[in-house]
Write a protein that holds these residues in place. Structure first.
Motif, PDB file in Angstrom:
ATOM      1  N   LYS A   1     -27.466   1.414   2.506  1.00 37.92           N
ATOM      2  CA  LYS A   1     -28.165   0.220   2.021  1.00 37.92           C
ATOM      3  C   LYS A   1     -28.857   0.497   0.691  1.00 37.92           C
ATOM      4  O   LYS A   1     -28.860  -0.347  -0.208  1.00 37.92           O
ATOM      5  CB  LYS A   1     -29.182  -0.260   3.054  1.00 37.92           C
ATOM      6  CG  LYS A   1     -28.557  -0.924   4.254  1.00 37.92           C
ATOM      7  CD  LYS A   1     -29.628  -1.380   5.228  1.00 37.92           C
ATOM      8  CE  LYS A   1     -29.022  -2.021   6.452  1.00 37.92           C
ATOM      9  NZ  LYS A   1     -30.057  -2.485   7.394  1.00 37.92           N
ATOM     10  N   ALA A   2     -29.443   1.677   0.553  1.00 39.54           N
ATOM     11  CA  ALA A   2     -30.124   2.044  -0.692  1.00 39.54           C
ATOM     12  C   ALA A   2     -29.131   2.136  -1.848  1.00 39.54           C
ATOM     13  O   ALA A   2     -29.423   1.678  -2.960  1.00 39.54           O
ATOM     14  CB  ALA A   2     -30.877   3.363  -0.522  1.00 39.54           C
TER      15      ALA A   2
ATOM     16  N   ALA B   1     -28.142  -1.418  -2.757  1.00 37.92           N
ATOM     17  CA  ALA B   1     -29.239  -2.067  -3.479  1.00 37.92           C
ATOM     18  C   ALA B   1     -29.326  -1.549  -4.912  1.00 37.92           C
ATOM     19  O   ALA B   1     -29.535  -2.326  -5.851  1.00 37.92           O
ATOM     20  CB  ALA B   1     -30.553  -1.842  -2.743  1.00 37.92           C
TER      21      ALA B   1
ATOM     22  N   ALA C   1     -28.864  -3.696  -8.317  1.00 37.68           N
ATOM     23  CA  ALA C   1     -29.911  -3.690  -9.336  1.00 37.68           C
ATOM     24  C   ALA C   1     -29.342  -3.322 -10.703  1.00 37.68           C
ATOM     25  O   ALA C   1     -29.698  -3.927 -11.722  1.00 37.68           O
ATOM     26  CB  ALA C   1     -31.020  -2.717  -8.937  1.00 37.68           C
TER      27      ALA C   1
END
Length: 93
Positions: A71-72, A75, A79
């Motif tokens: 998930k990081a 993300a 970004a």
């Protein structure tokens, strides 16, 4: 069946697909076509296949990487894409 997950994934994908390039391409193709139902079938099949690839890749990668890290990474990539779009001057690269 996990109804909450089903509706969450439907809502997320539905809202993110509204007004994107694939929808605009589908509108253009159906507007210039004499058989818009085939455009619908083709575009629905393409979205289904792209989603299947995402699900299977995500499932496969989650075997090697913890879900939190996956998930990081996702993300972070979103970004980076957002910043590139925000910082672009509108000219083609």
């Amino acid at each position: 069946m996990d109804w909450q997950l089903l509706f969450l994934s439907f809502g997320t994908i539905f809202l993110s697909e509204l007004g994107d390039k694939s929808q605009l391409a589908t509108m253009s193709l159906s507007g210039s076509s004499t058989a818009p139902r085939y455009v619908f079938i083709g575009s629905a099949a393409a979205l289904l296949l792209a989603s299947a690839v995402g699900v299977f890749l995500g499932d496969s990668i989650s075997v090697f990487l913890p879900t939190k890290l996956l998930k990081a990474i996702a993300a972070g990539l979103f970004a980076i894409m957002a910043m590139r779009l925000f910082m672009s001057d509108g000219s083609e690269e």
